[in-house]
Design a protein around this motif. Sequence first.
Motif, PDB file in Angstrom:
ATOM      1  N   GLY A 196       0.786  -1.232   0.000  1.00 52.30           N
ATOM      2  CA  GLY A 196       0.000   0.000   0.000  1.00 52.30           C
ATOM      3  C   GLY A 196       0.809   1.268   0.000  1.00 52.30           C
ATOM      4  N   ASP A 197       2.104   1.178   0.308  1.00 48.66           N
ATOM      5  CA  ASP A 197       2.993   2.325   0.150  1.00 48.66           C
ATOM      6  C   ASP A 197       3.496   2.302  -1.285  1.00 48.66           C
ATOM      7  OD1 ASP A 197       3.605   3.595   2.908  1.00 48.66           O
ATOM      8  OD2 ASP A 197       3.697   1.445   3.283  1.00 48.66           O
ATOM      9  N   ILE A 198       3.077   3.259  -2.084  1.00 45.35           N
ATOM     10  CA  ILE A 198       3.374   3.224  -3.515  1.00 45.35           C
ATOM     11  C   ILE A 198       4.237   4.406  -3.926  1.00 45.35           C
ATOM     12  CG2 ILE A 198       2.375   3.334  -5.836  1.00 45.35           C
ATOM     13  CD1 ILE A 198      -0.024   1.861  -4.763  1.00 45.35           C
ATOM     14  N   LYS A 199       5.323   4.090  -4.606  1.00 40.28           N
ATOM     15  CA  LYS A 199       6.227   5.100  -5.155  1.00 40.28           C
ATOM     16  C   LYS A 199       6.354   4.848  -6.643  1.00 40.28           C
ATOM     17  CE  LYS A 199       9.672   8.207  -5.159  1.00 40.28           C
ATOM     18  NZ  LYS A 199       9.593   9.575  -4.649  1.00 40.28           N
ATOM     19  N   TYR A 221     -16.023  -1.215  -1.840  1.00 39.04           N
ATOM     20  CA  TYR A 221     -14.638  -1.263  -2.296  1.00 39.04           C
ATOM     21  C   TYR A 221     -14.460  -0.807  -3.751  1.00 39.04           C
ATOM     22  CZ  TYR A 221     -14.228  -4.065   1.918  1.00 39.04           C
ATOM     23  OH  TYR A 221     -14.291  -4.502   3.206  1.00 39.04           O
ATOM     24  N   LYS A 222     -15.357  -0.005  -4.245  1.00 39.31           N
ATOM     25  CA  LYS A 222     -15.258   0.453  -5.625  1.00 39.31           C
ATOM     26  C   LYS A 222     -14.267   1.599  -5.754  1.00 39.31           C
ATOM     27  CE  LYS A 222     -19.914  -0.852  -7.109  1.00 39.31           C
ATOM     28  NZ  LYS A 222     -21.225  -0.363  -7.654  1.00 39.31           N
ATOM     29  N   VAL A 223     -13.543   1.617  -6.873  1.00 40.58           N
ATOM     30  CA  VAL A 223     -12.651   2.731  -7.171  1.00 40.58           C
ATOM     31  C   VAL A 223     -13.500   3.948  -7.524  1.00 40.58           C
ATOM     32  CG1 VAL A 223     -10.921   3.591  -8.783  1.00 40.58           C
ATOM     33  CG2 VAL A 223     -10.787   1.237  -7.960  1.00 40.58           C
ATOM     34  N   PHE A 224     -13.278   5.045  -6.801  1.00 40.03           N
ATOM     35  CA  PHE A 224     -14.065   6.248  -7.092  1.00 40.03           C
ATOM     36  C   PHE A 224     -13.248   7.318  -7.804  1.00 40.03           C
ATOM     37  CE2 PHE A 224     -12.394   7.147  -2.834  1.00 40.03           C
ATOM     38  CZ  PHE A 224     -11.927   8.443  -2.970  1.00 40.03           C
ATOM     39  N   ALA A 225     -11.923   7.175  -7.821  1.00 40.63           N
ATOM     40  CA  ALA A 225     -11.095   8.160  -8.514  1.00 40.63           C
ATOM     41  C   ALA A 225      -9.747   7.538  -8.855  1.00 40.63           C
ATOM     42  CB  ALA A 225     -10.896   9.404  -7.640  1.00 40.63           C
ATOM     43  N   THR A 226      -9.179   7.963  -9.975  1.00 46.02           N
ATOM     44  CA  THR A 226      -7.849   7.502 -10.372  1.00 46.02           C
ATOM     45  C   THR A 226      -6.926   8.709 -10.491  1.00 46.02           C
ATOM     46  OG1 THR A 226      -8.430   7.632 -12.736  1.00 46.02           O
ATOM     47  CG2 THR A 226      -8.743   5.512 -11.630  1.00 46.02           C
ATOM     48  N   PHE A 227      -5.686   8.513 -10.071  1.00 49.39           N
ATOM     49  CA  PHE A 227      -4.726   9.610 -10.009  1.00 49.39           C
ATOM     50  C   PHE A 227      -3.416   9.213 -10.687  1.00 49.39           C
ATOM     51  CE2 PHE A 227      -7.600  10.164  -6.518  1.00 49.39           C
ATOM     52  CZ  PHE A 227      -7.796  11.540  -6.423  1.00 49.39           C
ATOM     53  N   PRO A 228      -2.865  10.085 -11.526  1.00 50.89           N
ATOM     54  CA  PRO A 228      -1.525   9.840 -12.064  1.00 50.89           C
ATOM     55  C   PRO A 228      -0.475  10.180 -11.014  1.00 50.89           C
ATOM     56  CG  PRO A 228      -2.355  11.939 -12.887  1.00 50.89           C
ATOM     57  CD  PRO A 228      -3.463  11.327 -12.070  1.00 50.89           C
ATOM     58  N   LEU A 229       0.594   9.407 -10.960  1.00 53.99           N
ATOM     59  CA  LEU A 229       1.701   9.684 -10.046  1.00 53.99           C
ATOM     60  C   LEU A 229       2.910  10.115 -10.861  1.00 53.99           C
ATOM     61  CD1 LEU A 229       1.560   6.753  -7.456  1.00 53.99           C
ATOM     62  CD2 LEU A 229       0.674   9.077  -7.199  1.00 53.99           C
ATOM     63  N   GLU A 230       3.318  11.349 -10.687  1.00 48.61           N
ATOM     64  CA  GLU A 230       4.464  11.883 -11.419  1.00 48.61           C
ATOM     65  C   GLU A 230       5.636  12.048 -10.456  1.00 48.61           C
ATOM     66  OE1 GLU A 230       5.568  15.421 -14.632  1.00 48.61           O
ATOM     67  OE2 GLU A 230       3.618  15.424 -13.612  1.00 48.61           O
ATOM     68  N   ASP A 231       6.514  11.043 -10.463  1.00 50.96           N
ATOM     69  CA  ASP A 231       7.661  11.037  -9.548  1.00 50.96           C
ATOM     70  C   ASP A 231       7.201  11.356  -8.129  1.00 50.96           C
ATOM     71  OD1 ASP A 231       9.424  10.476 -11.668  1.00 50.96           O
ATOM     72  OD2 ASP A 231       9.610  12.603 -12.150  1.00 50.96           O
ATOM     73  N   SER A 232       6.222  10.618  -7.665  1.00 54.56           N
ATOM     74  CA  SER A 232       5.653  10.877  -6.355  1.00 54.56           C
ATOM     75  C   SER A 232       5.112   9.591  -5.740  1.00 54.56           C
ATOM     76  CB  SER A 232       4.542  11.935  -6.458  1.00 54.56           C
ATOM     77  OG  SER A 232       3.526  11.502  -7.337  1.00 54.56           O
ATOM     78  N   ALA A 233       4.482   9.742  -4.568  1.00 51.01           N
ATOM     79  CA  ALA A 233       4.055   8.576  -3.797  1.00 51.01           C
ATOM     80  C   ALA A 233       2.650   8.780  -3.237  1.00 51.01           C
ATOM     81  CB  ALA A 233       5.041   8.339  -2.656  1.00 51.01           C
ATOM     82  N   VAL A 234       2.030   7.657  -2.883  1.00 52.86           N
ATOM     83  CA  VAL A 234       0.753   7.688  -2.184  1.00 52.86           C
ATOM     84  C   VAL A 234       0.731   6.530  -1.199  1.00 52.86           C
ATOM     85  CG1 VAL A 234      -0.420   6.304  -3.960  1.00 52.86           C
ATOM     86  CG2 VAL A 234      -1.772   7.748  -2.411  1.00 52.86           C
ATOM     87  N   GLU A 235       0.111   6.767  -0.042  1.00 57.67           N
ATOM     88  CA  GLU A 235      -0.056   5.696   0.944  1.00 57.67           C
ATOM     89  C   GLU A 235      -1.463   5.780   1.498  1.00 57.67           C
ATOM     90  OE1 GLU A 235      -0.048   3.050   4.211  1.00 57.67           O
ATOM     91  OE2 GLU A 235      -0.559   5.173   4.334  1.00 57.67           O
ATOM     92  N   THR A 276       7.751   8.786  -0.093  1.00 56.90           N
ATOM     93  CA  THR A 276       6.849   7.756   0.419  1.00 56.90           C
ATOM     94  C   THR A 276       6.869   7.707   1.934  1.00 56.90           C
ATOM     95  OG1 THR A 276       7.713   6.504  -1.474  1.00 56.90           O
ATOM     96  CG2 THR A 276       6.027   5.443  -0.148  1.00 56.90           C
ATOM     97  N   GLU A 277       8.015   7.927   2.556  1.00 54.76           N
ATOM     98  CA  GLU A 277       8.072   7.870   4.025  1.00 54.76           C
ATOM     99  C   GLU A 277       7.198   8.944   4.647  1.00 54.76           C
ATOM    100  OE1 GLU A 277      11.474  10.277   6.235  1.00 54.76           O
ATOM    101  OE2 GLU A 277      12.342   8.643   5.103  1.00 54.76           O
ATOM    102  N   VAL A 278       7.130  10.107   4.004  1.00 51.75           N
ATOM    103  CA  VAL A 278       6.281  11.191   4.508  1.00 51.75           C
ATOM    104  C   VAL A 278       4.809  10.808   4.362  1.00 51.75           C
ATOM    105  CG1 VAL A 278       5.571  13.588   4.148  1.00 51.75           C
ATOM    106  CG2 VAL A 278       7.996  12.974   4.065  1.00 51.75           C
ATOM    107  N   ALA A 279       4.444  10.271   3.195  1.00 47.18           N
ATOM    108  CA  ALA A 279       3.065   9.839   2.983  1.00 47.18           C
ATOM    109  C   ALA A 279       2.686   8.750   3.977  1.00 47.18           C
ATOM    110  CB  ALA A 279       2.897   9.332   1.549  1.00 47.18           C
ATOM    111  N   ASP A 280       3.599   7.829   4.223  1.00 47.63           N
ATOM    112  CA  ASP A 280       3.380   6.712   5.138  1.00 47.63           C
ATOM    113  C   ASP A 280       3.077   7.214   6.550  1.00 47.63           C
ATOM    114  OD1 ASP A 280       3.279   4.180   6.193  1.00 47.63           O
ATOM    115  OD2 ASP A 280       5.387   3.688   5.847  1.00 47.63           O
TER     116      ASP A 280
END
Length: 328
Positions: A196-199, A221-235, A276-280
Amino acid sequence: MRKILIAIFIVMPLLAQSQITHKRKLFLLSSPFELTVVAKDTIQANTLIDDGIAEVKRIENLISDWIPTTLISEINRNAGIRPVKVTPELYDLVERAIKISEITSGAFDISYASMDRIWKFDGSMKAMPTDEAIKKSVAKIGYKKIILDAQERTIFLKEAGMKLGLGGIGQGYIADKVNELLVSKGCQSGLINVSGDIKAWGKQPNGELWTVGIINPVNKYKVFATFPLEDSAVETSGNYEKYVTFNGKRYSHIIDPRTGYPASGVVSVSVFAKQTEVADALATGVFVLGVDVGLNLVNQLKGIGCIIVDDQGKVHASNNIDIKKYQK
């Protein structure tokens, strides 16, 4: 802390561009682990992935509190006894973790490992713990009792029985370090998913950015939005699988380290950041802080975005995220 496995959409590359997208799925850090790289061929891709896995294991043997030979374990064994000299890498990580504790007013705290496990989320709890037991369970927690000595490069836990656990920031840190290593080896594009930590960095061979989908766990559990990751992270952190209910109130398995009570009112938090550590770390802190306080904090942090789903299924976003732009 429970991680949500975010849906990931990977557009297959065009063969004419002489690059391949190669993915390997493993079980590392006691969690699902995926590493995807873009390379000229499978030989190069496998070499890069092998290097990435070696980096994961190197860091695990530095920061894990489950492995008795790590420096973190030595710090925990010497709580209330003596400071422990550590590597610059570990010292800096702990120092950064304490800064996250400061900005979240202790909602994120790596000394959470000191907590008595009085809450059970396996179906065995029949009644809430007493107020006295809850208060006692967090008596040894407190990031202000982690003593750092920059000159000697030591870490000391002030009270006997204290423990550090880097689970709330360590996986994000590992994702960042694997990314850093692979880029140094010429890997210009890839994606790391550590439970779940994605970079993500670079672009896919077809020129498109890597894309992640965020789910609303209350809405099947449906996907409600999709996001592009441009040299970034999401957690994303969530409580929709592990919780208990008493007197009609739902209690998360994510515990507020300041009070000993489970966080409530939120079912998932997704934090976007460059690191990613900050998002985490912030995902945990925001979850504990709740919708209003959590969003207020994120809105003051440059370069940080956040999406929160409350326990009624309502979606909240920080000021820098336009949900309508990304909704499916």
